[in-house]
Design a protein around this motif. Sequence first.
Motif, PDB file in Angstrom:
ATOM      1  N   VAL A 111       3.421  -9.611   0.245  1.00 38.67           N
ATOM      2  CA  VAL A 111       3.638  -8.240  -0.225  1.00 38.67           C
ATOM      3  C   VAL A 111       2.730  -7.933  -1.411  1.00 38.67           C
ATOM      4  N   MET A 112       2.624  -8.877  -2.342  1.00 36.79           N
ATOM      5  CA  MET A 112       1.798  -8.648  -3.529  1.00 36.79           C
ATOM      6  C   MET A 112       0.333  -8.407  -3.160  1.00 36.79           C
ATOM      7  N   ILE A 113      -0.204  -9.226  -2.291  1.00 36.37           N
ATOM      8  CA  ILE A 113      -1.615  -9.098  -1.912  1.00 36.37           C
ATOM      9  C   ILE A 113      -1.852  -7.815  -1.122  1.00 36.37           C
ATOM     10  N   GLN A 114      -0.994  -7.544  -0.145  1.00 40.44           N
ATOM     11  CA  GLN A 114      -1.177  -6.346   0.678  1.00 40.44           C
ATOM     12  C   GLN A 114      -0.989  -5.068  -0.135  1.00 40.44           C
ATOM     13  N   ALA A 115       0.058  -5.018  -0.947  1.00 42.65           N
ATOM     14  CA  ALA A 115       0.306  -3.820  -1.754  1.00 42.65           C
ATOM     15  C   ALA A 115      -0.814  -3.625  -2.769  1.00 42.65           C
ATOM     16  N   GLY A 116      -1.256  -4.687  -3.410  1.00 38.95           N
ATOM     17  CA  GLY A 116      -2.350  -4.573  -4.373  1.00 38.95           C
ATOM     18  C   GLY A 116      -3.627  -4.073  -3.724  1.00 38.95           C
ATOM     19  N   ASP A 117      -3.909  -4.550  -2.526  1.00 38.36           N
ATOM     20  CA  ASP A 117      -5.113  -4.119  -1.809  1.00 38.36           C
ATOM     21  C   ASP A 117      -5.020  -2.643  -1.419  1.00 38.36           C
ATOM     22  N   ILE A 118      -3.863  -2.239  -0.907  1.00 35.59           N
ATOM     23  CA  ILE A 118      -3.683  -0.835  -0.520  1.00 35.59           C
ATOM     24  C   ILE A 118      -3.785   0.075  -1.750  1.00 35.59           C
ATOM     25  N   ILE A 119      -3.159  -0.328  -2.843  1.00 37.09           N
ATOM     26  CA  ILE A 119      -3.217   0.468  -4.071  1.00 37.09           C
ATOM     27  C   ILE A 119      -4.653   0.533  -4.596  1.00 37.09           C
ATOM     28  N   ASP A 120      -5.348  -0.588  -4.559  1.00 31.99           N
ATOM     29  CA  ASP A 120      -6.731  -0.628  -5.044  1.00 31.99           C
ATOM     30  C   ASP A 120      -7.632   0.280  -4.222  1.00 31.99           C
ATOM     31  N   ASN A 121      -7.445   0.293  -2.899  1.00 33.76           N
ATOM     32  CA  ASN A 121      -8.317   1.074  -2.016  1.00 33.76           C
ATOM     33  C   ASN A 121      -7.928   2.539  -1.900  1.00 33.76           C
ATOM     34  N   SER A 122      -6.763   2.917  -2.376  1.00 36.02           N
ATOM     35  CA  SER A 122      -6.359   4.325  -2.256  1.00 36.02           C
ATOM     36  C   SER A 122      -6.193   4.954  -3.640  1.00 36.02           C
ATOM     37  N   ILE A 123      -5.106   4.671  -4.294  1.00 33.91           N
ATOM     38  CA  ILE A 123      -4.828   5.254  -5.603  1.00 33.91           C
ATOM     39  C   ILE A 123      -5.852   4.771  -6.625  1.00 33.91           C
ATOM     40  N   GLY A 124      -6.259   3.525  -6.513  1.00 37.13           N
ATOM     41  CA  GLY A 124      -7.229   2.979  -7.451  1.00 37.13           C
ATOM     42  C   GLY A 124      -8.554   3.708  -7.410  1.00 37.13           C
ATOM     43  N   VAL A 125      -8.999   4.061  -6.212  1.00 31.12           N
ATOM     44  CA  VAL A 125     -10.252   4.800  -6.064  1.00 31.12           C
ATOM     45  C   VAL A 125     -10.089   6.223  -6.589  1.00 31.12           C
ATOM     46  N   THR A 126      -8.967   6.847  -6.250  1.00 27.62           N
ATOM     47  CA  THR A 126      -8.727   8.233  -6.660  1.00 27.62           C
ATOM     48  C   THR A 126      -8.657   8.379  -8.172  1.00 27.62           C
ATOM     49  N   PHE A 127      -7.917   7.479  -8.825  1.00 34.12           N
ATOM     50  CA  PHE A 127      -7.708   7.593 -10.270  1.00 34.12           C
ATOM     51  C   PHE A 127      -8.595   6.665 -11.094  1.00 34.12           C
ATOM     52  N   GLY A 128      -9.470   5.922 -10.461  1.00 33.70           N
ATOM     53  CA  GLY A 128     -10.371   5.034 -11.178  1.00 33.70           C
ATOM     54  C   GLY A 128      -9.673   3.845 -11.826  1.00 33.70           C
ATOM     55  N   LEU A 129      -8.652   3.320 -11.164  1.00 30.43           N
ATOM     56  CA  LEU A 129      -7.926   2.164 -11.700  1.00 30.43           C
ATOM     57  C   LEU A 129      -8.741   0.893 -11.505  1.00 30.43           C
TER      58      LEU A 129
END
Length: 101
Positions: A45-63
């Motif tokens: 869960v940690m790896i998958q959720a982190g990857d999804i967050i990085d590729n979606s919200i992370g790109v949008t908000f520059g995380l």
Amino acid sequence: VADTSDNAQENNEESLPAPTVTQMRIHGINCAIPMIGFGFMDNLVMIQAGDIIDNSIGVTFGLTTLTAAAFGQVCSDVSGVCFGGVIEQFAAKMGLPQSTL
């Protein structure tokens, strides 16, 4: 005359036999199996959720990737709280021998 609680406890401890090596091994296995299952679930869960967050919200908000990984850890912690009992029930249904400790 009744024993005081300290004396009664000492008498109970003296009357209990020491656990056998087999009982200790069985107890160790019964404790380890749910931990291994939880570890796999938690990391997945940690790896998958982190990857999804990085590729979606992370790109949008520059995380940063580390921030996305931290959010993935939060998701993993929440899933651990929600599904910890399910993993223990599944391990109990595996039919492992009981240590009788």
